[in-house]
Scaffold this motif. Structure first.
Motif, PDB file in Angstrom:
ATOM      1  N   PHE A 519       0.845  -1.201   0.000  1.00  0.00           N
ATOM      2  CA  PHE A 519       0.000   0.000   0.000  1.00  0.00           C
ATOM      3  C   PHE A 519       0.878   1.250   0.000  1.00  0.00           C
ATOM      4  N   THR A 520       1.838   1.262   0.911  1.00  0.00           N
ATOM      5  CA  THR A 520       2.718   2.425   1.014  1.00  0.00           C
ATOM      6  C   THR A 520       3.457   2.664  -0.286  1.00  0.00           C
ATOM      7  N   TRP A 521       4.046   1.587  -0.816  1.00  0.00           N
ATOM      8  CA  TRP A 521       4.875   1.773  -2.015  1.00  0.00           C
ATOM      9  C   TRP A 521       4.054   2.222  -3.216  1.00  0.00           C
ATOM     10  N   VAL A 522       2.853   1.643  -3.366  1.00  0.00           N
ATOM     11  CA  VAL A 522       2.060   2.012  -4.530  1.00  0.00           C
ATOM     12  C   VAL A 522       1.594   3.454  -4.403  1.00  0.00           C
ATOM     13  N   CYS A 523       1.222   3.824  -3.193  1.00  0.00           N
ATOM     14  CA  CYS A 523       0.701   5.182  -3.021  1.00  0.00           C
ATOM     15  C   CYS A 523       1.806   6.227  -3.044  1.00  0.00           C
ATOM     16  N   ALA A 524       3.008   5.843  -2.607  1.00  0.00           N
ATOM     17  CA  ALA A 524       4.071   6.854  -2.494  1.00  0.00           C
ATOM     18  C   ALA A 524       4.283   7.657  -3.777  1.00  0.00           C
ATOM     19  N   PRO A 525       4.580   7.004  -4.921  1.00  0.00           N
ATOM     20  CA  PRO A 525       4.834   7.823  -6.115  1.00  0.00           C
ATOM     21  C   PRO A 525       3.624   8.674  -6.460  1.00  0.00           C
ATOM     22  N   PHE A 526       2.418   8.120  -6.219  1.00  0.00           N
ATOM     23  CA  PHE A 526       1.228   8.872  -6.563  1.00  0.00           C
ATOM     24  C   PHE A 526       1.089  10.101  -5.679  1.00  0.00           C
ATOM     25  N   LEU A 527       1.312   9.902  -4.374  1.00  0.00           N
ATOM     26  CA  LEU A 527       1.195  11.033  -3.447  1.00  0.00           C
ATOM     27  C   LEU A 527       2.229  12.096  -3.791  1.00  0.00           C
ATOM     28  N   VAL A 528       3.434  11.636  -4.151  1.00  0.00           N
ATOM     29  CA  VAL A 528       4.474  12.594  -4.541  1.00  0.00           C
ATOM     30  C   VAL A 528       3.981  13.412  -5.730  1.00  0.00           C
ATOM     31  N   ALA A 529       3.438  12.692  -6.726  1.00  0.00           N
ATOM     32  CA  ALA A 529       2.959  13.389  -7.923  1.00  0.00           C
ATOM     33  C   ALA A 529       1.858  14.373  -7.559  1.00  0.00           C
ATOM     34  N   LEU A 530       0.899  13.879  -6.768  1.00  0.00           N
ATOM     35  CA  LEU A 530      -0.242  14.729  -6.399  1.00  0.00           C
ATOM     36  C   LEU A 530       0.230  15.983  -5.689  1.00  0.00           C
ATOM     37  N   SER A 531       1.084  15.782  -4.683  1.00  0.00           N
ATOM     38  CA  SER A 531       1.504  16.946  -3.895  1.00  0.00           C
ATOM     39  C   SER A 531       2.335  17.909  -4.749  1.00  0.00           C
ATOM     40  N   THR A 532       3.173  17.338  -5.620  1.00  0.00           N
ATOM     41  CA  THR A 532       3.985  18.211  -6.482  1.00  0.00           C
ATOM     42  C   THR A 532       3.082  19.085  -7.343  1.00  0.00           C
ATOM     43  N   PHE A 533       2.121  18.426  -8.021  1.00  0.00           N
ATOM     44  CA  PHE A 533       1.235  19.185  -8.895  1.00  0.00           C
ATOM     45  C   PHE A 533       0.433  20.217  -8.096  1.00  0.00           C
ATOM     46  N   ALA A 534      -0.081  19.779  -6.921  1.00  0.00           N
ATOM     47  CA  ALA A 534      -0.913  20.678  -6.114  1.00  0.00           C
ATOM     48  C   ALA A 534      -0.122  21.925  -5.737  1.00  0.00           C
ATOM     49  N   VAL A 535       1.077  21.691  -5.186  1.00  0.00           N
ATOM     50  CA  VAL A 535       1.891  22.821  -4.736  1.00  0.00           C
ATOM     51  C   VAL A 535       2.180  23.747  -5.916  1.00  0.00           C
ATOM     52  N   PHE A 536       2.550  23.139  -7.056  1.00  0.00           N
ATOM     53  CA  PHE A 536       2.915  23.909  -8.246  1.00  0.00           C
ATOM     54  C   PHE A 536       1.750  24.785  -8.705  1.00  0.00           C
ATOM     55  N   VAL A 537       0.554  24.190  -8.743  1.00  0.00           N
ATOM     56  CA  VAL A 537      -0.591  24.914  -9.300  1.00  0.00           C
ATOM     57  C   VAL A 537      -1.129  25.940  -8.314  1.00  0.00           C
ATOM     58  N   LEU A 538      -1.143  25.574  -7.030  1.00  0.00           N
ATOM     59  CA  LEU A 538      -1.817  26.440  -6.064  1.00  0.00           C
ATOM     60  C   LEU A 538      -0.948  27.595  -5.592  1.00  0.00           C
ATOM     61  N   THR A 539       0.373  27.470  -5.655  1.00  0.00           N
ATOM     62  CA  THR A 539       1.204  28.553  -5.107  1.00  0.00           C
ATOM     63  C   THR A 539       1.069  29.825  -5.940  1.00  0.00           C
ATOM     64  N   ASP A 540       0.957  29.656  -7.238  1.00  0.00           N
ATOM     65  CA  ASP A 540       0.962  30.858  -8.065  1.00  0.00           C
ATOM     66  C   ASP A 540      -0.010  30.656  -9.219  1.00  0.00           C
ATOM     67  N   LYS A 541      -0.900  31.627  -9.379  1.00  0.00           N
ATOM     68  CA  LYS A 541      -1.905  31.506 -10.449  1.00  0.00           C
ATOM     69  C   LYS A 541      -1.261  31.347 -11.838  1.00  0.00           C
ATOM     70  N   SER A 542      -0.094  31.945 -12.016  1.00  0.00           N
ATOM     71  CA  SER A 542       0.477  31.932 -13.369  1.00  0.00           C
ATOM     72  C   SER A 542       1.258  30.645 -13.663  1.00  0.00           C
ATOM     73  N   ASN A 543       1.338  29.740 -12.665  1.00  0.00           N
ATOM     74  CA  ASN A 543       1.987  28.446 -12.936  1.00  0.00           C
ATOM     75  C   ASN A 543       1.039  27.567 -13.725  1.00  0.00           C
TER      76      ASN A 543
END
Length: 1485
Positions: A519-543
């Protein structure tokens, strides 16, 4: 400035021009770049390789190859190339003299290239001298040269076409010649040279084609294709396999490891190692944790001084490290290439977005991706190949080292490492190392050491249960006959299941942990992807999340995912290997026998042959001494008897002389070679002749004399193929007496100087005993000039001894000749007077030489086919009728091979049937199975949806530099991801728990079926096969199949998913994917046919390794005494090599397949990218990114899918083999409700045989025929008879070990064939011929069902004359019996069996030669006990010593399966029939 002036005389030519090379529809390189960089690349490569390569060649010399035409051609071309290059150089000098000034590189490049060509020519010759048949370094060099030359060549053609005649004609023509020569060199390089002179392959009937294959064939594993085709056409057999390479053979590998270990061990031995084999502490008898052996303690309690442990890891590293390290280089190269994929993807997406870019760039990137992927494939599989070969060598080495160690460890150390444990070391632990070698390179994971520590503790627990289970199974199989006779199967089944329950508990915990981990291993890459995209999109409107950012990062996350998925597997592998490492280290550090404790010297004239002064011996350093202050000398050529009561140390004395015991003090010399006959004969699973010759040269005349003297002629006549008959494991198809005589014949044949004989006369009847004494041991026998030490209970031979040693309680109490001892009038004289009735007649009884023997020649599946003309006994003449020639010994050949006793482990052929998978699903439970499949589907649908959603998101239009509804997009993406995680957790749990259900179910069935099998099954099946089923195959079902199923399902869905996405993005791919799919399927099926058969062959050739090992452990003292260790080690090596012969091609086949299939995968990458480039104007970047990032994964998944499907198929074979025994024939029901007799039955114990007949197998004759006897309740009946009279067959019939062929047996009015086996066997008791005990407490051995109170047990011990012995033990009734009861003497074991009978106190008692191993005094006590205790019972006794049955009510005399005389002993003596002549031989008349 420097480079420009180098490029042209007037610095006008540039070195590099972007407009010429990149921003154009028609790319080209500048002239300078062509003539510098492109010329120098191959040169730099070769000069860099040269030093390393020449060193390598010096170290690895394969022998000298003769000059062939191929070699001459290569060399000549090399020299011409050098001339061509230097022609250019001289032309430049000539130009200078003509005042045409060219750029400096026109001088430098030809010079460099010319020297390089000379180096290449030198290497071609050097490789030939060192025996390289096909060189990788050179092939690559010519390939790079050709590539660079091609680029220049194309450019030159373009110039010629464009510019007209502005081209340097001389250089143009030299370059064309150069280009053609390089091409020819490359083609020549693809052909291998002939093998070196004097190489092994020349005289090898079936050499491995690997080393004679060309370089290309080796990197693509093409050389195995021949075997694959053969395997596809018809199933492979052992004879089709290649011989092993020299580097992989045991004789190369094992001595290396053994040497390194010995060095390491001697380092640590300087500090004394305090390993104590402490006796087990007193424990509650019910506690099955009692067997926590020292090994586990050594694991958990770490010794304080770390330095004093020999490090096995260091030794393994030293032995296998250097070769293995090459794999690191490959792995590193592969990983770098892996990260190239996403980078090229990034460029490709740029290209798709940039509509102005020239088209050729897209194709360039596509080709680059493809080339990258192909290189990755080739490198990765070289890496895997090295890993697997290392793993294979590790296993070979470990098995070899364990075997060698087992031959030298002390007996006390043997007790701590039981047979089961050592077999486990060989099977499970050696396998662990093999698996680890393939994954070890993924171990850059320090944070996991915490998890390791936790893991370790419970792994140890699991291995411990496994050892105990295998040990118990081993004993059950060894003592199966006793279990059946006593109807004890259920008690032992419970014991095994109790241990199994513990094992499964541990497995369950591991299943939960594994599910969490997955469970941990399968979710890890996904969570990384999700959080990366979220942070990228939400920090700055122009991203803006565009395709390039999203999919390149996704591709990188996917690269991460694979090692993360592997981590749990690698960690558990490392853990298992480290546990195994410790177990091995403990085993290899056991004490060894001290070869110098006994001085062995050559025989000199007029000398004492054995001298023992003030010697004290014990079994282990820490034990109290067993033999105290022993002093005696034996002159050469004398005959010495050792007598004394049961358990007084007679056998120990012989062991001490052999050097098997630990000498505490004193001095012992044994001169000359030694032959030893143990009390319990050890017989190998080989032909009778091999057993006697035992590795010596065959001498016909001597062999005949020995066989004749040991009274084996009649037996050889009886055996189906004469002396070529194969003897079953542990000699199952010989009777006790036959085994004993074979053992004696082995000793006599080897013609040693000193003979140590441990009671060889106990198992034979008086008649044969006398014959053997006269012909072999006595003053007139074959051995009359040898030194003989004879342990015996037979008093009648004592007067003929030179010296007699009388032992009491481990000391020599009296010593002297027969007359001297009588005159001393001590204990011995007293003892003699009691039994002197028979002796006086001894000397004057007639000496007719027997051609008869005790024995049960028709025992256990071997039938004796005796024609009346071949009568064994000639009563009238004193001479044996057959002075048989060896020709007669060997029955005609046709018959000879038709009869094999043990069935070799068979390999099934063809595909694994679907029914096997179905069986496994049923074992899991259908609901669980389908639930798992459903959850898998959910997981993958969620995964696909989330990535498709991402591609839609990236294609959202950008308005004023921002994207709309980002939060919605993010939310849905997150939700899909989380549902994916939940599904993963679900299926992981379901599969793991299901796997445990399945293995519980399968083990239960296997155990139940094996215990329900009839006796004949155990005689036919080598215990190695059964142990193999219970250890290796069950281990596979327990811990290998569930993870494989998970990975198989996972990769299947991944591949399907990837194909769907590619089809969505570029529908045109529909043209390509189905044909590739077909190729894939074809290759897969083609491969599986061979691979599965190889796996089966490997599995089958594994059993003999265990069987041989088991056999060796049982006979280790005999092997040491005869000094045959070398031969046995060699045999073991051969068997291991046979096994690896099947394993090696299966590794290569795996690589072969993977390379082929990854190319299919690489084609998918190629086409996905190609179609994206072609249709770039219609496609959105998001879809291109999606499809290419998926196709990049597809190779890894395909590779994995193939590995997993073949692993699944090869491992599911374990289920097939475990099921195999479920379909075997069974014996009758254990209990039948309807016909169960009353609990008080039998009340009087009346036994009637009515027209009874018995046969061993359907196709054999009757062994007993028309027996009509009525035995009334309470009668005491003696059963006597000569060779093959069928005495024991009678008892086997009574217990229904074999069912009646005709007639019936009635006990108290009930026909025994109608009731359940247990109902019958619980009510009659037998004291069997070979006393078998099981490891466990003494109490358990007497009463496994816990039915009786302690008082009852003590009473029975008292009546069996064991009370004093048992009460002197520290643990009394809880005294631990060793495996097979080895820590009691044979006589004591016999008495324990008597105590069992006394405890059961049934109405009918059968004694099967039960007092053979007991001294006369004890025998007399036993007989009186039987008379008093079993007064009302019916007693049937099969007797050798006729004096034991002289006071019985009746005697039955059997002759060839029929009752010939029946009446009271006195009556029969008057009749002067067979009984009379037997009595006469025993000196009773």
């Amino acid at each position: 400035m420097g480079i420009e002036s180098f490029c042209s005389a007037d610095a006008s030519e540039p070195f590099w021009d972007w407009n010429l090379t990149w921003h154009t529809e028609d790319p080209d390189f500048t002239l300078c770049f062509q003539n510098t960089v492109l010329v120098w690349i191959p040169c730099i490569y070769l000069w860099l390789c040269f030093p390393v390569y020449s060193l390598y060649l010096r170290r690895h010399d394969r022998g000298y190859i003769q000059v062939s035409n191929l070699n001459k051609a290569k060399t000549a071309l090399g020299l011409i190339l050098w001339i061509v290059c230097w022609a250019d150089l001289f032309y430049s000098f000539w130009e200078r003299s003509q005042n045409i000034f060219r750029a400096p590189f026109f001088l430098v490049s030809p010079t460099v290239l010319g020297i390089t060509m000379l180096l290449a020519t030198f290497l071609i010759q050097y490789e030939r001298i060192k025996g390289v048949q096909s060189s990788g370094v050179m092939t690559i060099f010519w390939f790079i040269s050709l590539l660079c030359a091609t680029v220049i060549f194309i450019s030159k053609i373009k110039h010629a076409l464009n510019m007209g005649a502005d081209e340097d004609a001389f250089r143009y023509s030299t370059f064309c010649i150069y280009f053609i020569l390089v091409l020819v060199e490359l083609i020549l390089c693809c052909f291998p040279e002939q093998p070196p002179l004097f190489s092994e392959t020349v005289n090898d009937p079936n050499p491995c084609p690997e080393f004679s294959a060309s370089f290309l064939s080796r990197i693509t594993f093409w050389w195995i294709t021949g075997l694959m085709i053969q395997g596809y056409r018809n199933p492979l057999e052992a004879k089709d396999l290649w011989s092993l390479n020299k580097e992989d053979k045991s004789e190369e590998i094992v001595p290396d490891l053994a040497r390194n270990w010995a060095k390491e061990w001697s380092k640590t031995k300087r500090q004394p190692l305090n390993m104590i084999y402490a006796p087990k502490k007193q424990q509650k008898s019910g506690d099955s944790n009692g067997d926590v052996t020292e090994e586990v303690e050594a694991l958990i309690i770490k010794p304080s001084q770390k330095s004093s442990e020999a490090s096995l890891f260091k030794v393994l590293y030293k032995t296998f490290g250097p070769y293995f390290l090459m794999s690191f280089l490959f792995k590193a190269a592969h990983d770098l290439l892996m990260f190239a994929g996403p980078q090229i993807l990034k460029l490709l997406l740029d290209f798709v977005n940039n509509k102005a870019a020239p088209n050729w760039q897209g194709y360039f990137y596509t080709v680059l991706l493809f080339v990258c992927a192909c290189l990755q494939t080739l490198i990765l599989h070289q890496y895997f190949h090295i890993c697997f070969v290392t793993g294979m060598r590790l296993k070979t080495a470990i098995v070899g080292v364990i075997y060698r160690k087992a031959l030298v460890i002390t007996n006390s150390a043997r007790k701590t490492s039981t047979v089961g444990e050592i077999v486990n070391l060989m099977s499970v632990d050696a396998q662990r190392f093999m698996d680890l070698a393939t994954y070890i390179n993924m171990i850059w994971s320090a944070p996991f050491q915490v998890i390791l520590a936790l893991y370790l503790l419970w792994r140890v627990a699991q291995m411990k249960s496994k050892d105990n289970r295998i040990k118990l199974m081993n004993e059950i199989l060894n003592g199966i006959k006793v279990l059946k006779l006593y109807a004890w199967e259920l008690a032992f089944r419970e014991k095994v299941l109790e241990i199994r329950q513990k094992e499964l508990k541990v497995l369950k915990k591991s299943a939960y942990l594994a599910a969490m981990a997955t469970f941990t291993w399968v979710c890890a890459p996904f969570l990384v992807a999700l959080s990366t995209f979220a942070v990228f999109v939400l920090t700055d409107k122009s991203n803006v999340l565009d395709a390039q950012k999203a999919f390149v990062s996704l591709a990188l996350f996917n690269i991460l995912r694979f090692p993360l998925n592997m981590l749990p597997m690698v960690i558990s592998n490392i853990v298992e290997a480290s546990v195994s490492l410790k177990r091995l280290r403990v085993f290899l550090s056991h004490e060894e026998l001290d070869p110098d404790s006994i001085v062995r010297g050559p025989i000199k004239e007029d000398q004492r042959c054995i001298v023992v002064k003030n010697a004290t011996f014990s079994w282990a350093k820490t034990d109290p001494p067993l033999l105290n202050s022993i002093n005696f000398t034996v002159p050469e050529g004398s005959l010495v008897a050792v007598v004394g009561q049961v358990g007084c140390g007679k056998s120990s004395l012989l062991s001490a002389l052999l050097g098997e015991m630990h000498k505490n003090e004193g001095y012992v010399v044994v001169k000359g070679s030694v032959a030893y006959v143990p009390q319990q004969a050890w017989v190998q699973n080989a032909t009778l002749e091999d057993n006697i010759i035992f590795g010596r040269e065959m001498s016909e005349s001597r062999y005949k004399r020995v066989v004749e003297a040991c009274a084996l002629l009649p037996d050889i006549e009886i055996l189906p193929s004469g002396d070529k008959t194969e003897i079953g494991e542990k000699g199952v198809n010989l009777s006790g007496g036959q085994k004993q005589r074979v053992s004696l014949a082995r000793a006599v044949y080897c013609n040693a100087d000193v003979y140590l004989l441990d009671d060889p006369l106990s198992a034979v009847d008086a008649h044969v005993g006398k014959h053997i004494f006269e012909k072999v041991i006595g003053p007139k026998g074959i051995l009359k000039n040898k030194t003989r030490v004879l342990v015996t209970h037979a008093i009648n031979y004592l007067p003929q001894m030179d010296t007699i040693l009388v032992m009491t309680d481990g000391e020599i109490s009296e010593m002297g000749s027969y007359q001297e001892l009588l005159e001393q009038d001590g204990a011995f004289a007293e003892f003699l007077r009691t039994y002197a009735n028979a002796e006086q007649t001894m000397e004057n009884s007639d000496t007719n030489s027997p051609s008869a023997k005790e024995g049960k020649p028709m025992e256990n599946g071997v039938l004796v086919n005796e024609a009346p003309g071949k009568l064994m006994h000639s009563r009238d003449t004193g001479k044996p009728q057959h002075q048989s020639s060896t020709a007669e010994l060997q029955k005609p050949l046709a018959e000879k091979n038709s009869w094999k006793l043990t069935e070799a482990d068979t390999a099934k052929t063809g595909r694994v049937k679907a029914s096997v998978y179905w069986e496994y699903m049923i074992a899991i439970g259908l609901f669980m199975s389908f639930l798992a499949i459903f959850l898998f589907m959910c997981n993958h649908i969620a995964s696909l949806a989330s990535n498709y959603w991402l591609s839609l998101w990236t294609d959202d239009p950008v308005i004023n530099g921002t994207q709309q509804n980002t939060t919605l997009r993010l939310g849905v993406y997150g939700a899909l991801g989380i549902s994916q995680g939940i599904a993963v957790f679900g299926y992981s749990m379901v599969v793991s728990i299901g796997g445990i259900f399945a293995s519980r179910h399968l083990h239960l069935n296997l155990l139940h079926n094996v215990l329900r099998s009839p006796m004949s099954f155990f005689e036919r099946t080598p215990s190695g096969n059964l142990v193999n089923r219970f250890s290796k195959e069950l281990d596979t079902i327990d811990s290998t199949i569930p993870p494989i199923i998970k990975m198989f399902m996972g990769s299947t869905f991944n591949v399907i998913g990837a194909c769907i996405i590619i089809l969505l993005a570029t529908p045109i791919a529909a043209v390509i994917i189905p044909p590739l799919g077909l190729v894939y399927l074809f290759v897969q099926r083609f491969y599986v046919a061979t691979s599965r058969q190889l796996k089966r062959l490997e599995s089958v050739s594994r059993s003999p390794v265990y069987s041989h090992f088991n056999e060796t452990l049982l006979g280790v003292s005999v092997i040491r005494a005869f000094e045959e260790q070398k031969r046995f080690i060699k045999q073991n090596d051969m068997k291991v090599d046979e096994n690896q012969k099947a394993y090696y091609p299966s590794i290569v086949a795996n690589r072969w397949l993977a390379v082929r299939l990854e190319y299919v995968g690489n084609c998918i990458v190629l086409f996905a990218a190609l179609f994206a480039v072609i249709a770039r104007n219609k496609l959105s970047a998001g879809l291109v990114g999606l499809s290419v990032s998926y196709s990049l994964q597809i190779t890894a998944y395909l590779n994995w899918l193939v590995r997993m499907s073949s692993e699944l198929e090869t491992n599911i074979v374990a289920v097939e083999r475990v099921k195999e025994y479920a379909e075997m024939e069974k014996e009758a029901e254990w209990s039948i409700e309807q016909t169960a007799p009353a609990s008080s039955w039998p009340q009087e114990g009346k036994v009637e045989f009515r027209g009874y007949g018995l046969r061993y197998r359907e196709d054999l004759d009757l062994v007993l025929k028309n027996i009509n006897v009525t035995i009334n309740g309470g009668e005491k009946i003696g059963i006597v008879g000569r060779t093959g009279a069928g005495k024991s067959s009678l008892t086997l019939g009574l217990f229904r070990i074999n069912e009646a062929a005709e007639g019936e047996i009635i006990i108290d009015g009930i026909n025994i064939a109608k009731i359940g086996l247990h109902d019958l066997r619980f009510k009659i008791t037998i004291i069997p011929q070979d006393p078998i005990l099981f490891s466990g407490s003494l109490r358990m051995n007497l009463d496994p069902f816990d039915q009786y109170s302690d008082e009852d047990i003590w009473r029975s011990l008292e009546l069996a004359h064991l009370k004093n012995f048992v009460s002197s033990l520290p643990d009394k009734l809880n005294h631990e019996c060793a495996e097979g009861g080895e820590n009691l003497s044979v006589g004591q074991r016999q008495l324990v069996c008597l105590a069992r009978a006394l405890l059961r106190k049934s109405k009918i008692l059968v004694l099967d030669e039960a007092t053979a191993a007991v001294d006369l005094e004890t025998d007399k006590l036993i007989q009186s006990t039987i008379k008093s205790q079993f007064e009302e019972c019916t007693v049937l006794t099969i007797a050798h010593r006729l004096n034991t049955i002289m006071d019985y009510t009746r005697v039955l005399v059997l002759e060839r399966g029929e009752v010939v005389e029946c009446g009271s002993p006195d009556q029969l003596l008057q009749e002067k029939g067979i009984f009379y002549s037997m009595a006469k031989d025993s000196g009773l008349v």
